[in-house]
Design a protein around this motif. Structure first.
Motif, short mmCIF file in Angstrom:
data_model
loop_
_atom_site.label_atom_id
_atom_site.label_comp_id
_atom_site.label_asym_id
_atom_site.label_seq_id
_atom_site.Cartn_x
_atom_site.Cartn_y
_atom_site.Cartn_z
N GLY A 1 0.78 -1.23 0.00
CA GLY A 1 0.00 0.00 0.00
C GLY A 1 0.81 1.27 0.00
O GLY A 1 0.25 2.36 0.15
N ALA A 2 2.12 1.18 -0.16
CA ALA A 2 2.98 2.37 -0.15
C ALA A 2 3.70 2.50 -1.48
O ALA A 2 3.90 1.53 -2.21
N LYS B 1 2.65 6.62 1.76
CA LYS B 1 1.53 5.76 1.42
C LYS B 1 0.80 6.26 0.19
O LYS B 1 0.75 7.47 -0.09
N LYS B 2 0.21 5.32 -0.55
CA LYS B 2 -0.62 5.71 -1.70
C LYS B 2 -1.90 6.36 -1.22
O LYS B 2 -2.47 5.94 -0.21
#
Length: 338
Positions: free
Chosen positions: A200-201, A336-337
Motif C-alpha cells: 500500500g505504499a 503511502k498511496k
C-alpha cells in the motif's frame, strides 16, 4: 247425470276436445308451431349455453394446466442448459485469457546470458506472521532456479527469488522493504536505487542528485548493475518528485507498473554465464565531486552489487577504503498511496 260421469267428462273428454281443437286450429294457422319453435330454441339455448361455457372453460383450464406443466419442465431444462453453457463459456474464456498471458510471456526474449522458465503463482503472503511481501511459485532447484534469480512479467519486474526450494520457491516482491533494485531513468539516464516501502505504499527512489532531471510519469528501468537483474527491464513509474531543500538528493516516489499480487504466470530468469547472484560481493564505491548521486556502499540488497565487474583501468591497483553513508542523509517516512 251422475257426478261420476261429470268427472269423467271433465277430466277426459274436455282435455281431449281442447287438444283436437288446438291441433285443428294450429293446422290451419301454424301459430302454435311458430310459438313452439321460438320458445323451444330460447329454452334450449339458455339451457345449453351455460353447459357449453362451463365445458369450454374446463377444457381450457385443463389444457393450460397440462401446457404449463410442460412449459415448466422445458423451462427447467433450458435453465440447466444455460448454466452449463455459462460454465463452459467461463472455462473457455479462462483458457483464452491464460493463453494470452502465456503468449505474452513467450514473447519476452532475454539476453544470451540469461535463461528463462515459466512458473505459476500458487500462494501469497508467506512467512512468519506474513512479514514479507512474498508469493510462492511452482519452480525450484530441480528446475534450475537459484537464489536471487529475477522474477518478471511481460509488464516489468515482479521481484526476486528469496528462498528456492526443491520444487517451489518464495519470491520477495518489488514492494517489500528489503527489496532494492539499481535503476536508471528512461529519459535522463539518471542512476538510482528503488526501494520497497511495504504493502500500500509507494516505492522510494533514492540517491537522485538535486540537480539531475527526473519528472513524474518517467519510467525507471533496471540498470543491470550488480548482475541480479538484466538491464532495461521496466521497474516502476515516477509519481512524485519533491525538489531538495537542504539535502543532496531529491525526494522521489514511484509506483510499480503492475499489480504485483494479482499475477498468475511469471518468468524466472537465470544466468548461464556462471555469475552467482546468490553470493553478492560488495565493492566499495568511490565518491567524487563529479558524481554526487552515486549510491553509498552500504545498500545491503543483492541488487546493489558492484557495478558490473568491469576490468580495472590502467594504472596501479589501489583498493579504496569503504565509504560509509553519511549520517546526515535524511531518512524519509514511508509515503503511502492516497
Amino acid at each position: 247425470m251422475s257426478p261420476r260421469f261429470k268427472r269423467l267428462v271433465l277430466f277426459f273428454f274436455l282435455p281431449l276436445f281442447l287438444y283436437f281443437s288446438m291441433y285443428t286450429w294450429n293446422w290451419k294457422t301454424g301459430y302454435l308451431d311458430r310459438l313452439a319453435a321460438l320458445t323451444g330454441l330460447e329454452l334450449t339455448g339458455w339451457v345449453l349455453a351455460p353447459g357449453r361455457w362451463l365445458q369450454n372453460n374446463v377444457d381450457e383450464f385443463w389444457s393450460r394446466y397440462v401446457y404449463l406443466v410442460g412449459v415448466r419442465q422445458e423451462n427447467e431444462d433450458l435453465v440447466l442448459r444455460v448454466r452449463e453453457l455459462e460454465q463452459e463459456l467461463t472455462r473457455v474464456s479462462e483458457k483464452a485469457k491464460s493463453a494470452d498471458r502465456l503468449t505474452s510471456l513467450l514473447r519476452f526474449s532475454p539476453e544470451a546470458s540469461w535463461e528463462m522458465r515459466g512458473g505459476r503463482v500458487i500462494g501469497q503472503k508467506l512467512g512468519p506472521n506474513a512479514i514479507l511481501e512474498t508469493i510462492l511459485v511452482d519452480v525450484g532447484l530441480r528446475h534450475g532456479v537459484g537464489l536471487n534469480d529475477p522474477v518478471i512479467s511481460p509488464k516489468g519486474v515482479v521481484g526476486r527469488i528469496a528462498k528456492p526450494g526443491l520444487h517451489f520457491s518464495s519470491v520477495v516482491l518489488l514492494s517489500d522493504p528489503s527489496s532494492r533494485i539499481p535503476v536508471i531513468t528512461s529519459e535522463g539516464r539518471v542512476p538510482a536505487i528503488v526501494q520497497g516501502q511495504g504493502a500500500g505504499a509507494f516505492l522510494e527512489v533514492k540517491f537522485i542528485p538535486r540537480n539531475d532531471p527526473v519528472s513524474p510519469g518517467e519510467i525507471l528501468l533496471s540498470s543491470g548493475l550488480g548482475g541480479v537483474f538484466p538491464k532495461g527491464i521496466p521497474v516502476a513509474r515516477v509519481v512524485e518528485v519533491t525538489p531538495a531543500d537542504v539535502s543532496l538528493f531529491q525526494r522521489v516516489y514511484a509506483e510499480p507498473l503492475l499489480a504485483l499480487r494479482y499475477y498468475e504466470e511469471l518468468l524466472v530468469l537465470s544466468r548461464t554465464d556462471g555469475f552467482d547472484a546468490g553470493q553478492p560481493v560488495m565493492t566499495p564505491a568511490v565518491t567524487n565531486a563529479s558524481s554526487p548521486g552515486a549510491p553509498p556502499a552500504d545498500e545491503k540488497s543483492p541488487e546493489a552489487k558492484p557495478a558490473a565487474q568491469a576490468p580495472p583501468a590502467a594504472g596501479p591497483s589501489v583498493t579504496p577504503p569503504p565509504v560509509q553513508e553519511p549520517s546526515t542523509i535524511t531518512r524519509h517516512p514511508v509515503r503511502k498511496k492516497p
